[in-house]
Design a protein around this motif. Structure first.
Motif, short mmCIF file in Angstrom:
data_model
loop_
_atom_site.label_atom_id
_atom_site.label_comp_id
_atom_site.label_asym_id
_atom_site.label_seq_id
_atom_site.Cartn_x
_atom_site.Cartn_y
_atom_site.Cartn_z
N THR A 118 39.25 12.59 29.97
CA THR A 118 38.30 11.69 29.33
C THR A 118 37.01 12.43 29.02
O THR A 118 36.71 13.47 29.62
N LYS A 119 36.24 11.87 28.10
CA LYS A 119 34.95 12.47 27.77
C LYS A 119 34.03 12.43 28.98
O LYS A 119 33.23 13.35 29.20
N ALA A 120 34.15 11.37 29.79
CA ALA A 120 33.32 11.27 30.99
C ALA A 120 33.64 12.39 31.97
O ALA A 120 32.74 12.95 32.61
N ALA A 121 34.92 12.74 32.08
CA ALA A 121 35.32 13.84 32.96
C ALA A 121 34.75 15.16 32.46
O ALA A 121 34.31 16.01 33.25
N LEU A 122 34.73 15.34 31.14
CA LEU A 122 34.15 16.55 30.57
C LEU A 122 32.65 16.60 30.84
O LEU A 122 32.10 17.66 31.16
N TYR A 123 31.99 15.44 30.73
CA TYR A 123 30.55 15.36 30.98
C TYR A 123 30.18 15.79 32.40
O TYR A 123 29.06 16.22 32.64
N TYR A 124 31.10 15.62 33.32
CA TYR A 124 30.82 16.00 34.71
C TYR A 124 30.49 17.49 34.80
O TYR A 124 29.69 17.91 35.64
N HIS A 125 31.10 18.29 33.92
CA HIS A 125 30.89 19.74 33.94
C HIS A 125 29.89 20.20 32.88
O HIS A 125 29.08 21.09 33.15
N PHE A 126 29.98 19.64 31.69
CA PHE A 126 29.10 20.06 30.59
C PHE A 126 28.64 18.83 29.82
O PHE A 126 29.46 18.01 29.40
N ARG A 127 27.34 18.75 29.58
CA ARG A 127 26.78 17.60 28.86
C ARG A 127 26.75 17.82 27.36
O ARG A 127 26.50 16.87 26.60
N SER A 128 26.96 19.03 26.91
CA SER A 128 26.89 19.32 25.48
C SER A 128 27.67 20.59 25.16
O SER A 128 28.01 21.37 26.06
N LYS A 129 27.92 20.78 23.87
CA LYS A 129 28.56 22.02 23.43
C LYS A 129 27.66 23.22 23.74
O LYS A 129 28.16 24.30 24.08
N GLU A 130 26.36 23.01 23.61
CA GLU A 130 25.42 24.10 23.88
C GLU A 130 25.56 24.60 25.32
O GLU A 130 25.49 25.81 25.57
N GLU A 131 25.75 23.67 26.26
CA GLU A 131 25.91 24.08 27.66
C GLU A 131 27.18 24.91 27.84
O GLU A 131 27.20 25.85 28.64
N ILE A 132 28.22 24.57 27.11
CA ILE A 132 29.47 25.34 27.21
C ILE A 132 29.23 26.76 26.71
O ILE A 132 29.65 27.74 27.35
N VAL A 133 28.55 26.88 25.58
CA VAL A 133 28.29 28.20 25.02
C VAL A 133 27.42 29.03 25.95
O VAL A 133 27.70 30.21 26.20
N VAL A 134 26.36 28.43 26.48
CA VAL A 134 25.47 29.16 27.38
C VAL A 134 26.23 29.66 28.60
O VAL A 134 26.08 30.82 29.02
N ALA A 135 27.06 28.80 29.19
CA ALA A 135 27.83 29.21 30.37
C ALA A 135 28.77 30.36 30.03
O ALA A 135 28.96 31.30 30.83
N THR A 136 29.38 30.31 28.85
CA THR A 136 30.29 31.36 28.42
C THR A 136 29.57 32.69 28.27
O THR A 136 30.04 33.74 28.73
N VAL A 137 28.40 32.65 27.63
CA VAL A 137 27.63 33.88 27.45
C VAL A 137 27.13 34.41 28.79
O VAL A 137 27.14 35.62 29.04
N GLU A 138 26.70 33.50 29.67
CA GLU A 138 26.22 33.92 31.00
C GLU A 138 27.31 34.68 31.75
O GLU A 138 27.03 35.69 32.42
N ASP A 139 28.55 34.21 31.66
CA ASP A 139 29.65 34.90 32.34
C ASP A 139 29.82 36.31 31.79
O ASP A 139 30.03 37.27 32.54
N PHE A 140 29.76 36.44 30.47
CA PHE A 140 29.91 37.75 29.83
C PHE A 140 28.77 38.67 30.26
O PHE A 140 28.98 39.84 30.62
#
Length: 255
Positions: A81-103
């Protein structure tokens, strides 16, 4: 068995402050680097929930573009569900930032390891091998960087990535003329090319060449090794020429 002089150590740093390389600017200690030799890197990607979200998001960004992808579509692809996704990331930007941080953290660990090693050809070869592993695992991230340069620049993530590239270049460049600096830069670029050259990359160039991931990585490493070896040869030649010049001046003074 004690380590012989001038051999790269496989022992990771026991603790490291990540400083500006991590969100929030704090520091943390890790028992070992996030990545290193190929046996320490999972080619299948991360298995935790956040990692899976990042993988699926990058897949969708590549398929239909970042701006055209919604959180709902990411959740649907994941089967949550979208709510389950929100538990980890509130936006697409947060996903991108986390991905770059890992790299960035992977590169930080590699540079920290390299700075503790002797400045030898063997060390530079090992740096390139380890960076090849990082790029292979993080290829979806690399593809996103290439497809979204404006977004990377606007968020400031592009500048941070360039800073890490500068640090990586610094452990490969051993001084000398501008040609050596360019060789070190091209050695890093060769690793980026490897990720796009395999037939499984989804990139047109890779499909045309038909190389396996292993073949593409080895071809890029061979090119990169040749570049840093040429740098070493030129440095040695310059040192030899300088020594001959000094000897000639001493002979001239003696006569």
């Amino acid at each position: 068995m004690p380590q012989r002089p001038n051999e790269p150590s496989d022992q990771p740093r026991r603790a490291r402050s990540t400083g500006s390389g991590r969100a929030g600017g704090g520091s943390e200690s890790r028992a070992e680097p996030r990545t290193g030799r190929s046996e320490n890197v999972s080619a299948g990607g991360r298995s935790d929930t956040r990692g899976r979200i990042q993988e699926v998001a990058l897949e969708l960004f590549a398929e239909q573009g970042y701006d055209s992808t919604s959180l709902r579509e990411i959740a649907d692809r994941l089967g949550v569900t979208k709510a389950a996704l929100y538990y980890h990331f509130r936006s697409k930007e947060e996903i991108v930032v986390a991905t770059v941080e890992d790299f960035l953290a992977d590169i930080d660990d590699l540079v920290a390891w390299a700075e503790e090693q002797p400045r030898t050809t063997r060390t530079r070869h090992e740096v390139l091998r380890r960076y090849s592993d990082i790029v292979r695992v993080r290829f979806p991230s690399m593809r996103f960087f290439q497809q979204n340069p404006a977004g990377m620049h606007k968020s400031g993530l592009g500048e941070r990535f360039q800073e890490r590239m500068g640090a990586l270049h610094g452990v490969l460049y051993d001084g000398g003329p501008p040609q050596n600096r360019i060789r070190a830069l091209l050695a890093v670029v060769s690793m980026h090319m490897a990720a796009a050259l395999s037939r499984d990359s989804g990139m047109p160039l890779g499909a045309g060449l038909g190389l396996s991931v292993e073949e593409a990585n080895q071809a890029a490493l061979d090119v990169a090794f040749g570049l840093v070896d040429a740098e070493n040869a030129e440095n040695a030649e310059n040192a030899e020429n300088a020594g001959e010049g000094q000897a000639g001046r001493r002979r001239g003074m003696a006569t």
